[in-house]
Design a protein around this motif. Structure first.
Motif, short mmCIF file in Angstrom:
data_model
loop_
_atom_site.label_atom_id
_atom_site.label_comp_id
_atom_site.label_asym_id
_atom_site.label_seq_id
_atom_site.Cartn_x
_atom_site.Cartn_y
_atom_site.Cartn_z
N LEU A 159 37.27 -69.49 -50.07
CA LEU A 159 38.54 -69.50 -49.34
C LEU A 159 39.25 -68.15 -49.39
N ALA B 68 37.75 -65.17 -50.22
CA ALA B 68 36.83 -64.09 -49.86
C ALA B 68 37.18 -62.79 -50.58
N ALA C 283 33.24 -69.86 -41.67
CA ALA C 283 32.83 -70.59 -42.86
C ALA C 283 31.51 -70.02 -43.36
N ALA D 217 35.32 -65.68 -44.67
CA ALA D 217 36.68 -66.06 -44.30
C ALA D 217 37.48 -64.90 -43.74
N LYS D 218 37.09 -63.67 -44.06
CA LYS D 218 37.83 -62.51 -43.58
C LYS D 218 37.76 -62.36 -42.07
#
Length: 253
Positions: A157, A159, A134, A129-130
């Protein structure tokens, strides 16, 4: 230079991801080599250890080699899909030895192993996510099996980075050891697994990985597996050893 160093320790094959200059991040060629090494080890060894060279287990995918071309992206993902499929559905048990960190694809590789041994200073993150991605490499399948769906959702979500103590508490890691000792501890665990009945180990792995995880699906699969094992030489050795009050020799039976 090879991306995966192979070392045999008796019945155990140690596979070391050897890209320390980029923290063992994997490009497409590296992934293909890892896939081949895993398939070969599944045929030739009784148990496998997966680790990383240097100070990091695996930092994930090599971001510099990522492409926005859909065809190239699909090819890369098909290879990591094949990697995790081999790890989850293969015959041989796999033990991860994690030092430093396991991030993104690296965490997915560790999560796909049967047992994870980590140094006390190791850190973990889903990390995808960073950079606006996905999860891949089967992480949305393997991580819930370890930590549950609610915790998986939070980790994917946010991370966020979590340490080895939390990793053990929530189920990402089975065993914590002193820093620098993960490989030897993982090799010892793999040796113990290698001494078990190989058909039994394969049977358990297949039960846990089969697509139908409903009660009826598992009852049917258990029955099929048990009937096959009951008719094999490894059960005959196990039964004889039990009756003779000795340790079974599954390596030579």
């Amino acid at each position: 230079m090879s991306a995966v160093v192979v070392e045999d320790r008796g019945p155990v094959r140690v596979l070391t991801i050897d890209r320390p200059a980029r923290r063992n991040a994997l490009d497409l060629d590296d992934r293909l080599e890892l896939l081949d090494a895993l398939k070969t080890a599944d045929r030739e060894a009784r148990a496998i250890v997966l680790t990383g060279a240097g100070t990091v287990f695996c930092a994930g995918g090599d971001i510099r080699s990522m492409s926005q071309d859909p065809e190239v992206a699909r090819q890369r993902l098909e290879v990591v899909n094949a990697v995790v499929r081999q790890m989850v559905t293969g015959e041989r048990p796999i033990v991860a030895a994690v030092e430093g960190g396991a991030f993104g694809l690296g965490l997915a590789l560790a999560s796909a192993c049967d047992v994870v041994v980590a140094g006390r200073s190791a850190t973990f993150s889903t990390s995808f996510a960073k950079i606006g991605l996905a999860p891949d490499t089967g992480l949305s399948y393997t991580l819930p099996l370890r930590v549950g769906r609610g915790r998986t959702r939070e980790l994917l979500l946010t991370a966020r980075t979590f340490d080895a103590t939390e990793a053990e508490r929530i189920g990402v890691v089975e065993t914590l050891v002193d820093d620098g000792a993960a490989l030897e501890a993982a090799a010892a665990a793999a040796t113990a697994l290698a001494e078990l009945s190989a058909p039994m180990v394969a049977g358990v792995r297949h039960l846990l990985a089969q697509p139908d995880q409903s009660l009826e699906g598992l009852l049917a699969a258990e029955a099929d597996t048990q009937v096959e094992l009951l008719g094999g030489p490894q059960f005959a050795e196990g039964r004889a050893a039990f009756l003779e009050r000795r340790r079974p020799d599954f390596l030579n039976s």
